[in-house]
Design an enzyme around this catalytic site. Sequence first.
Site, short mmCIF file in Angstrom:
data_model
loop_
_atom_site.label_atom_id
_atom_site.label_comp_id
_atom_site.label_asym_id
_atom_site.label_seq_id
_atom_site.Cartn_x
_atom_site.Cartn_y
_atom_site.Cartn_z
N GLY A 44 1.30 -47.25 -30.17
CA GLY A 44 1.95 -47.96 -29.07
C GLY A 44 2.92 -47.05 -28.36
O GLY A 44 3.73 -46.39 -29.02
N SER A 63 -9.49 -37.89 -28.82
CA SER A 63 -10.05 -38.90 -29.71
C SER A 63 -11.47 -38.57 -30.19
O SER A 63 -11.90 -39.08 -31.21
CB SER A 63 -10.05 -40.25 -29.02
OG SER A 63 -10.71 -40.15 -27.77
N TYR A 86 -11.26 -45.29 -33.64
CA TYR A 86 -10.37 -44.77 -32.62
C TYR A 86 -8.88 -44.88 -32.94
O TYR A 86 -8.12 -43.96 -32.70
CB TYR A 86 -10.61 -45.50 -31.29
CG TYR A 86 -9.54 -45.24 -30.24
CD1 TYR A 86 -9.57 -44.07 -29.48
CD2 TYR A 86 -8.48 -46.12 -30.05
CE1 TYR A 86 -8.58 -43.79 -28.56
CE2 TYR A 86 -7.49 -45.85 -29.12
CZ TYR A 86 -7.54 -44.70 -28.37
OH TYR A 86 -6.55 -44.43 -27.46
N CYS A 124 -12.10 -58.41 -27.96
CA CYS A 124 -11.40 -58.52 -29.25
C CYS A 124 -10.28 -59.54 -29.10
O CYS A 124 -9.50 -59.47 -28.16
CB CYS A 124 -10.81 -57.17 -29.65
SG CYS A 124 -9.84 -57.27 -31.17
N ASN A 151 2.36 -56.72 -35.70
CA ASN A 151 1.18 -56.04 -35.18
C ASN A 151 -0.01 -56.96 -35.37
O ASN A 151 -0.35 -57.31 -36.50
CB ASN A 151 0.96 -54.73 -35.94
CG ASN A 151 -0.39 -54.08 -35.69
OD1 ASN A 151 -0.89 -53.36 -36.54
ND2 ASN A 151 -0.99 -54.32 -34.55
N GLY A 152 -0.62 -57.36 -34.28
CA GLY A 152 -1.79 -58.23 -34.39
C GLY A 152 -1.83 -59.26 -33.29
O GLY A 152 -1.15 -59.13 -32.28
N CYS A 166 0.11 -52.70 -32.42
CA CYS A 166 1.37 -51.97 -32.49
C CYS A 166 1.51 -51.23 -33.81
O CYS A 166 0.64 -51.32 -34.68
CB CYS A 166 2.52 -52.94 -32.32
SG CYS A 166 2.27 -54.09 -30.96
P1 5GP Z 1 -13.33 -45.74 -20.62
O1 5GP Z 1 -14.41 -44.82 -20.19
O2 5GP Z 1 -13.85 -46.94 -21.31
O3 5GP Z 1 -12.43 -46.09 -19.45
O4 5GP Z 1 -12.40 -44.97 -21.65
C1 5GP Z 1 -12.95 -44.43 -22.81
C2 5GP Z 1 -11.86 -43.69 -23.54
O5 5GP Z 1 -10.82 -44.63 -23.89
C3 5GP Z 1 -12.34 -43.06 -24.83
O6 5GP Z 1 -12.08 -41.67 -24.78
C4 5GP Z 1 -11.53 -43.72 -25.92
O7 5GP Z 1 -11.01 -42.75 -26.80
C5 5GP Z 1 -10.40 -44.40 -25.21
N1 5GP Z 1 -10.04 -45.70 -25.81
C6 5GP Z 1 -10.83 -46.56 -26.47
N2 5GP Z 1 -10.13 -47.65 -26.86
C7 5GP Z 1 -8.89 -47.49 -26.44
C8 5GP Z 1 -7.70 -48.27 -26.57
O8 5GP Z 1 -7.67 -49.36 -27.16
N3 5GP Z 1 -6.58 -47.74 -26.01
C9 5GP Z 1 -6.58 -46.55 -25.36
N4 5GP Z 1 -5.44 -46.11 -24.85
N5 5GP Z 1 -7.69 -45.79 -25.23
C10 5GP Z 1 -8.82 -46.25 -25.76
MG MG Z 2 -10.39 -40.82 -25.85
#
Ligand code: 5GP
Ligand code: MG
Length: 496
Positions: A55, A318, A277, A417, A135-136, A29
């Site tokens: 969040g 991202s 990320y 994680c 947050n955590g 968060c």
């Molecule tokens: P996947 O292919 O694994 O379904 O999604 C990959 C995408 O999820 C990547 O573009 C990455 O930026 C994004 N992503 C990675 N970690 C997280 C996260 O913790 N939360 C969200 N909302 N997106 C994530």
């Molecule tokens: Mg992404």
Amino acid sequence: MRDFPTRVALPVLGPCGGGPDGDQPKEKCGVFAGWGIAQPAHLAYLALFALQHRGQESAGIAVTDGQGVHRHTGMGLVSRAFSEEDLVGLEAVAGGSPLGVVAHNRYSTTGASRPENAQPFVGHFREGQVAIAHNGNLVNASALRDRLEQEGRVFYSTTDTEVLLSLVAEASHEGADDPLAAALAALRGAYSLVILHHDRVEVARDPHGWRPLVIGKMPSGGYVAASETVALDVIGADFVREVEPGEIVTLCNEGMLSRRFAAAATPMAHCVFEHVYFASPASVVFGSTVQSVRERLGERLARESPADADMVIPMPDSGRSAATGFAREARMRYSEGIIPNRYVGRTFIKPTGAERHAAVRLKLNIISEIVTGQRIVIVDDSIVRGTTTRAKMDQVRAAGAKEIHLRISCPPIRHPCYFGVDFPDRENLVAHERSVEEIRKLLGVDSLAYLSLEGLLEEVGRGPVGSEHYCTACYSGKYPIEPDPLFHKDVMSKNC
Ligand code: 5GP
Ligand code: MG
């Protein structure tokens, strides 16, 4: 913050999730706090906007009038959670000048979207009401809670935040000089906390420093704390310093006071995924500007895994920073051939695979004129489940790309994680027990390469914090601390 299954049917006082249906939100968060600042609710509102990427599920602000705590929380984005009247209402307490504030954006990928889950959580100490935002993820809260319950303590909510409140109350009852310090010393896991009392704000960071937490000073006086520096920038605060791992900082009428509840862990365990990320590219996290780190990761990736192709296309948003570095290093054409619809929520959090696919199509438009007949390198930051990536690759192929060379600016995520990022159970991670070649086939791309762990660590280690101080458990499986068995039980029960 993590929730427990409900054990007693009692009225709920604070936010609570993980009810009888066994949801277990894991949260990463954004938090904010301030003392002695003008219009604290409005500033908190702006800060939450700046921290929105941490969040999107709910948002909340609590202020104090010098006696009690007044709180407003709402579901969804900050813009939806608060109306002008809500802010005016918060600002009106204490004759129009509330003394202090704490605020929170909640991110939960596995738990239900429920109003009760919103923070800050309001509880009661002997000295009065307090509001806590967290947050955590604590990894020993189940064990602590079991002990407290055996000693007769009744819990009103299912949050691990209430465990902390309970520990503080216990320490205070037992006459501890510093009840908060005593309580924090008993916690294991990741926490960046902000606590609002009637006469001060306390902010604390776990001894491993998993999550970021920084202090700022307003030019007009008064101090603030926030998960990321990007929040300080929007409210015009000057960066003072990070909260040290193992430190409690008090923001009060006397200014800013510091004390320790534990020595900083050696080595520390800063979450490397903040740089990959999670954090805003505009923030300085663990001493390094995130955008610069991500560009370096892209450059490194280009050196480690070049591709014979016509152009680099970033996977928005991202992947953009790493793609910039990749194209620069590879001296390749850079083109925005994938256009995001900014008004669609993050697809990652949609619960079923089918819904994710539909959301991906809604979220991205591929420009055929740019990709048709071309050999393209697509750079993204990470692959977790692989579901959205697979759908995106299909879309790019359907738009006419001749070859797709996918480059990922972090190593394969193979381990869950426990410290606040929603990397699911091993089985749901696409890289779990799969080789890169197997993942390539699954994603339907012509080539696939991830950044090496050594490469990642060397690049983040160029900042003021050495690479040994980063947690890389999601890549390496080496956990800085092991969750206690009860934590595993909680996590595993979700999968059965
Ligand atoms: P996947 O292919 O694994 O379904 O999604 C990959 C995408 O999820 C990547 O573009 C990455 O930026 C994004 N992503 C990675 N970690 C997280 C996260 O913790 N939360 C969200 N909302 N997106 C994530
Ligand atoms: Mg992404």
